[in-house]
Design a protein around this motif. Structure first.
Motif, short mmCIF file in Angstrom:
data_model
loop_
_atom_site.label_atom_id
_atom_site.label_comp_id
_atom_site.label_asym_id
_atom_site.label_seq_id
_atom_site.Cartn_x
_atom_site.Cartn_y
_atom_site.Cartn_z
N ALA A 51 31.15 21.90 40.17
CA ALA A 51 30.85 21.32 38.86
C ALA A 51 29.74 20.29 39.01
N LEU A 52 29.21 19.86 37.86
CA LEU A 52 28.26 18.74 37.80
C LEU A 52 28.87 17.71 36.87
N THR A 53 28.98 16.45 37.32
CA THR A 53 29.54 15.38 36.50
C THR A 53 28.48 14.32 36.25
N ASP A 54 28.84 13.29 35.52
CA ASP A 54 27.91 12.19 35.20
C ASP A 54 26.63 12.72 34.57
N GLU A 55 26.79 13.57 33.56
CA GLU A 55 25.66 14.17 32.83
C GLU A 55 24.73 14.94 33.77
N GLY A 56 25.32 15.63 34.75
CA GLY A 56 24.55 16.47 35.66
C GLY A 56 24.00 15.75 36.87
N ARG A 57 24.31 14.47 37.05
CA ARG A 57 23.75 13.71 38.17
C ARG A 57 24.56 13.84 39.46
N THR A 58 25.87 14.12 39.35
CA THR A 58 26.70 14.16 40.54
C THR A 58 27.32 15.54 40.71
N PRO A 59 26.94 16.26 41.78
CA PRO A 59 27.57 17.55 42.04
C PRO A 59 28.94 17.37 42.69
N THR A 76 22.47 14.87 46.31
CA THR A 76 21.66 16.08 46.42
C THR A 76 20.18 15.73 46.60
N VAL A 77 19.48 16.60 47.29
CA VAL A 77 18.03 16.42 47.46
C VAL A 77 17.26 17.38 46.56
N ILE A 78 17.99 18.19 45.79
CA ILE A 78 17.35 19.15 44.89
C ILE A 78 17.89 18.98 43.49
N ASP A 79 17.18 19.51 42.50
CA ASP A 79 17.66 19.52 41.12
C ASP A 79 18.67 20.64 40.97
N LEU A 80 19.86 20.29 40.51
CA LEU A 80 20.90 21.28 40.27
C LEU A 80 21.10 21.44 38.77
N HIS A 81 21.42 22.66 38.33
CA HIS A 81 21.60 22.97 36.92
C HIS A 81 22.93 23.67 36.73
#
Length: 181
Positions: A51-59, A76-81
């Protein structure tokens, strides 16, 4: 077997000069498991993005052999969506701590592109004077309460608390119909 050397112990043994390599050699020769606080490096591990939490900031990730059964927050070192959720990710660990994973990448499927639809092209001319941004449905430029929206149907919507149109030459408004207020 203790590997500590103190100045008093060296003086008692009659040692008057000791070089840095002499002091460090017992520590360097000791097996890793005997070094105080040392952990075996985990290396690169394949896990899963849950999942992604904190509005997508924390995987949140899971990986084989992780401590506990709950998903761990990672950096993370990459952008996750959202499209990456459920995909395999490569993980490394800060300070070899299994509770501090860092997502290094997303493993690609056989299909190649990781997202369902390839994003619109961004083209930058070589002279640096022109930037072309393309989107499939709409393009929005937003700053605070102001926005400019371009739609696929050809609409241009300009919204803001205060809109000023100024020209040193002709300021022309043309259309099939022009409505004021």
């Amino acid at each position: 077997m203790s590997h500590s050397l103190s100045i008093d112990a060296l003086a008692a043994a009659g040692v008057t000069e000791v070089s840095a390599p002499d002091l460090l050699s017992p520590l360097l020769q000791a097996p890793t498991s005997q070094r105080a606080g040392a952990a075996e490096p985990l290396g690169l591990i394949v896990g899963e993005l849950i999942a992604l939490t904190d509005e997508g900031r924390t995987p949140l990730v899971l990986y084989p052999g992780q401590p506990g059964h709950a998903a761990l927050p990672a950096r993370t070192v990459i952008d996750l969506h959202g499209a990456h959720i459920g995909r395999h990710v490569t993980l490394m660990f800060e300070g070899a701590d299994p509770d501090r994973p860092i997502v290094m990448g997303v493993l690609r499927d056989v299909a190649g592109w990781p997202l369902p639809d390839r994003p619109g092209a961004v083209e930058v001319d070589a002279d640096g004077e022109r930037l072309v941004v393309s989107a499939q449905e709409s393009l929005v430029l937003r700053c605070g309460k102001a926005s400019i929206t371009l739609t696929k149907a050809g609409k241009v919507l300009i919204e803001g608390a205060y809109v000023l149109s100024r020209s040193s030459g002709v300021n022309r408004i043309k259309g099939g119909a022009v409505q004021l207020n």
